[in-house]
Design a protein around this motif. Structure first.
Motif, mmCIF file in Angstrom:
data_model
loop_
_atom_site.group_PDB
_atom_site.id
_atom_site.type_symbol
_atom_site.label_atom_id
_atom_site.label_comp_id
_atom_site.label_asym_id
_atom_site.label_seq_id
_atom_site.Cartn_x
_atom_site.Cartn_y
_atom_site.Cartn_z
ATOM 1 N N ARG A 244 29.151 -9.560 -39.174
ATOM 2 C CA ARG A 244 28.510 -8.044 -39.283
ATOM 3 C C ARG A 244 29.572 -6.995 -38.526
ATOM 4 N NH1 ARG A 244 22.237 -5.970 -38.515
ATOM 5 N NH2 ARG A 244 22.953 -4.238 -37.335
ATOM 6 N N VAL A 245 29.834 -5.991 -39.250
ATOM 7 C CA VAL A 245 30.405 -4.648 -38.842
ATOM 8 C C VAL A 245 29.690 -3.702 -39.277
ATOM 9 C CG1 VAL A 245 32.730 -6.006 -38.349
ATOM 10 C CG2 VAL A 245 32.351 -5.040 -40.431
ATOM 11 N N GLY A 246 30.254 -2.404 -38.899
ATOM 12 C CA GLY A 246 29.515 -1.031 -39.441
ATOM 13 C C GLY A 246 29.024 -0.168 -38.521
ATOM 14 N N LEU A 247 28.955 1.118 -38.710
ATOM 15 C CA LEU A 247 28.617 2.239 -38.090
ATOM 16 C C LEU A 247 27.366 1.976 -37.168
ATOM 17 C CD1 LEU A 247 30.361 5.112 -39.892
ATOM 18 C CD2 LEU A 247 31.280 3.728 -37.914
ATOM 19 N N GLU A 248 26.286 1.124 -37.665
ATOM 20 C CA GLU A 248 25.187 0.988 -37.119
ATOM 21 C C GLU A 248 25.382 0.522 -35.634
ATOM 22 O OE1 GLU A 248 20.912 -1.406 -37.344
ATOM 23 O OE2 GLU A 248 22.131 -1.144 -39.153
ATOM 24 N N ASP A 249 26.499 -0.255 -35.486
ATOM 25 C CA ASP A 249 26.847 -1.070 -34.168
ATOM 26 C C ASP A 249 27.754 -0.355 -33.489
ATOM 27 O OD1 ASP A 249 24.431 -2.897 -35.261
ATOM 28 O OD2 ASP A 249 25.951 -3.850 -36.344
ATOM 29 N N ASN A 250 28.464 0.236 -33.722
ATOM 30 C CA ASN A 250 29.816 0.592 -33.353
ATOM 31 C C ASN A 250 30.808 1.618 -34.099
ATOM 32 O OD1 ASN A 250 32.559 0.384 -31.894
ATOM 33 N ND2 ASN A 250 33.236 -0.598 -33.731
ATOM 34 N N LEU A 251 31.115 2.797 -33.376
ATOM 35 C CA LEU A 251 31.582 3.898 -33.945
ATOM 36 C C LEU A 251 33.161 3.938 -34.027
ATOM 37 C CD1 LEU A 251 29.151 6.771 -32.476
ATOM 38 C CD2 LEU A 251 29.038 5.483 -34.691
ATOM 39 N N TYR A 252 33.980 3.177 -33.394
ATOM 40 C CA TYR A 252 34.941 3.024 -33.284
ATOM 41 C C TYR A 252 36.134 1.967 -33.820
ATOM 42 C CZ TYR A 252 34.204 6.617 -29.592
ATOM 43 O OH TYR A 252 33.868 7.817 -29.121
ATOM 44 N N LEU A 253 37.335 2.127 -34.415
ATOM 45 C CA LEU A 253 38.221 1.307 -34.826
ATOM 46 C C LEU A 253 39.100 0.799 -33.753
ATOM 47 C CD1 LEU A 253 39.093 0.014 -37.615
ATOM 48 C CD2 LEU A 253 40.845 1.745 -37.329
ATOM 49 N N SER A 254 39.466 1.698 -32.663
ATOM 50 C CA SER A 254 40.043 1.315 -31.633
ATOM 51 C C SER A 254 39.862 2.350 -30.601
ATOM 52 C CB SER A 254 41.667 1.240 -31.818
ATOM 53 O OG SER A 254 42.131 2.388 -32.223
ATOM 54 N N ARG A 255 40.327 2.191 -29.303
ATOM 55 C CA ARG A 255 39.942 3.248 -28.165
ATOM 56 C C ARG A 255 40.387 4.534 -28.653
ATOM 57 N NH1 ARG A 255 38.988 2.824 -22.650
ATOM 58 N NH2 ARG A 255 39.602 4.680 -21.457
ATOM 59 N N GLY A 256 39.323 5.452 -28.664
ATOM 60 C CA GLY A 256 39.446 6.960 -29.137
ATOM 61 C C GLY A 256 39.554 7.323 -30.546
ATOM 62 N N VAL A 257 39.537 6.321 -31.361
ATOM 63 C CA VAL A 257 39.730 6.386 -32.840
ATOM 64 C C VAL A 257 38.471 6.212 -33.413
ATOM 65 C CG1 VAL A 257 41.090 5.503 -34.865
ATOM 66 C CG2 VAL A 257 42.044 5.800 -32.633
ATOM 67 N N LYS A 258 38.006 7.055 -34.156
ATOM 68 C CA LYS A 258 36.672 6.988 -34.795
ATOM 69 C C LYS A 258 36.711 6.322 -36.098
ATOM 70 C CE LYS A 258 33.990 9.325 -31.881
ATOM 71 N NZ LYS A 258 33.489 10.668 -31.913
ATOM 72 N N ALA A 259 35.921 5.381 -36.323
ATOM 73 C CA ALA A 259 35.857 4.264 -37.465
ATOM 74 C C ALA A 259 35.151 4.962 -38.833
ATOM 75 C CB ALA A 259 35.425 3.007 -37.306
ATOM 76 N N THR A 260 35.542 4.368 -40.039
ATOM 77 C CA THR A 260 34.832 4.505 -41.181
ATOM 78 C C THR A 260 34.145 2.963 -41.468
ATOM 79 O OG1 THR A 260 36.208 4.287 -42.836
ATOM 80 C CG2 THR A 260 35.982 6.251 -42.007
ATOM 81 N N ASN A 261 32.820 2.961 -42.185
ATOM 82 C CA ASN A 261 32.554 1.704 -42.473
ATOM 83 C C ASN A 261 33.741 1.041 -43.440
ATOM 84 O OD1 ASN A 261 29.665 1.306 -41.796
ATOM 85 N ND2 ASN A 261 29.339 3.297 -42.778
ATOM 86 N N GLU A 262 34.208 1.586 -44.212
ATOM 87 C CA GLU A 262 35.413 0.760 -45.010
ATOM 88 C C GLU A 262 36.445 0.396 -43.900
ATOM 89 O OE1 GLU A 262 38.327 1.898 -48.791
ATOM 90 O OE2 GLU A 262 37.502 3.483 -47.565
ATOM 91 N N GLN A 263 36.917 1.014 -42.982
ATOM 92 C CA GLN A 263 37.941 0.716 -42.052
ATOM 93 C C GLN A 263 37.438 -0.603 -41.248
ATOM 94 O OE1 GLN A 263 38.462 4.546 -40.282
ATOM 95 N NE2 GLN A 263 40.412 4.768 -41.118
ATOM 96 N N LEU A 264 36.121 -0.474 -40.762
ATOM 97 C CA LEU A 264 35.731 -1.586 -39.787
ATOM 98 C C LEU A 264 35.476 -2.789 -40.843
ATOM 99 C CD1 LEU A 264 32.872 0.222 -37.888
ATOM 100 C CD2 LEU A 264 34.951 -0.749 -37.189
#
Length: 297
Positions: A244-264
């Motif tokens: 499981r991934v997604g913005l419920e549990d984590n906001l970052y794709l990498s250090r300092g880079v905000k993620a989208t659900n699609e990217q995760l």
């Protein structure tokens, strides 16, 4: 190792994350759009909470679930729907007067946590399998054995698959009791939730211990929060589970880079495939999980 991996995307959650990332979806249209994008990126399952469109606060409003689910279904994208049924368990107490609930409390009985499940009949809904000191301060999540038995029985009557949310080993113990009591239809589905203060830590040894306690024939996924989310995709797959991934549990794709659900989701697909495993389609996920077919689905 699991070589046939179901990826779930948990698109928004109920945490105080809206002000921390511009990518956290709030309105039904935004939540549905993210769920659709995650499905197209490889998520076989989308896990749905809803939020008040005006404030971004978590909500239990049936009409918000209805609108979100309708938008996802009308898109024509095939995906397994997993709706939370954990809302309504929050208790915040006054440290000086513990019998006095204070702001942030949203505590209702087992059946009052299920009206959206009753109406919408998703493929899956969650059951949070115990009470928990939820982080610092005086907030608790309340889910007693009697509440859980009542909720599990009703979900079973509705023909919805419960995803048994496990935040610590004692909760797994009780979930196994419900399996033994016949309240959970086979194959049971567990979600092992790691790193949420103060539940089970995101430690491979703890995960291995929990996996060893699962009943025979059960399916499981696990996830970890924050920076452990993406590495934990590999950890869960290597332990024999789903991810499981997604913005419920984590906001970052990498250090300092905000993620989208699609990217995760895309990153999870890459991890699974780089391990030599396959990403399950929604139809394959239904087969693995033993989901019931519904008329008109």
């Amino acid at each position: 190792m699991n070589r046939d991996v179901i990826i779930t995307c948990a698109v928004t959650g109920a945490g105080d994350t809206v002000g921390r990332s511009p990518h956290v979806p709030v309105t039904p249209a935004q939540i549905a759009s993210d769920a659709i994008a995650a499905a197209r990126a490889g998520a076989a399952v989308v896990h749905i909470h809803v939020r008040d469109p005006e404030t971004g606060s978590p909500s239990r409003a049936v009409e918000l679930y209805r609108e979100t689910v309708t938008l996802i279904k009308d898109s024509g994208v095939d995906v397994v729907l997993n709706l939370t049924a954990g809302m309504g368990g929050d208790l915040v107490i006054d440290a000086e007067d513990p019998l006095k609930p204070v702001g942030g409390t949203d505590l209702v009985n087992a059946l009052e946590r299920l009206p959206h499940v009753e109406e919408l009949l998703p493929d899956i809904c969650t059951l949070d399998c115990g009470s928990l000191n939820f982080g610092e301060g005086n907030q608790l999540y309340i889910s007693t054995p009697d509440m859980l038995r009542t909720g599990a029985k009703r979900v079973q009557e509705l023909g919805v698959k419960p995803e048994l949310e496990i935040f610590d080993t004692g909760q797994l113990w009780f979930a196994n009791v419900m399996v033994e009591e016949g309240l959970i239809d086979a194959p049971a589905l567990f979600q092992l939730c790691m790193g949420i203060p103060y539940g089970a830590p995101a430690d491979p040894g703890v995960l291995a211990a929990e996996v060893n306690l699962l009943p025979e024939g059960a399916n499981f996924a696990s996830f970890a929060i924050g920076r452990d989310q993406l590495p934990w995709v590999a950890q869960s797959v290597l332990a024999g589970g789903h991810a499981r991934v997604g913005l419920e549990d984590n906001l970052y794709l990498s250090r300092g880079v905000k993620a989208t659900n699609e990217q995760l989701t895309e990153r999870a697909v890459d991890i699974v495939q780089n391990l030599g495993a396959s990403v399950a389609t929604p139809d394959r996920a239904r087969e693995i999980l033993g989901l019931k077919e519904r008329a008109g689905a």
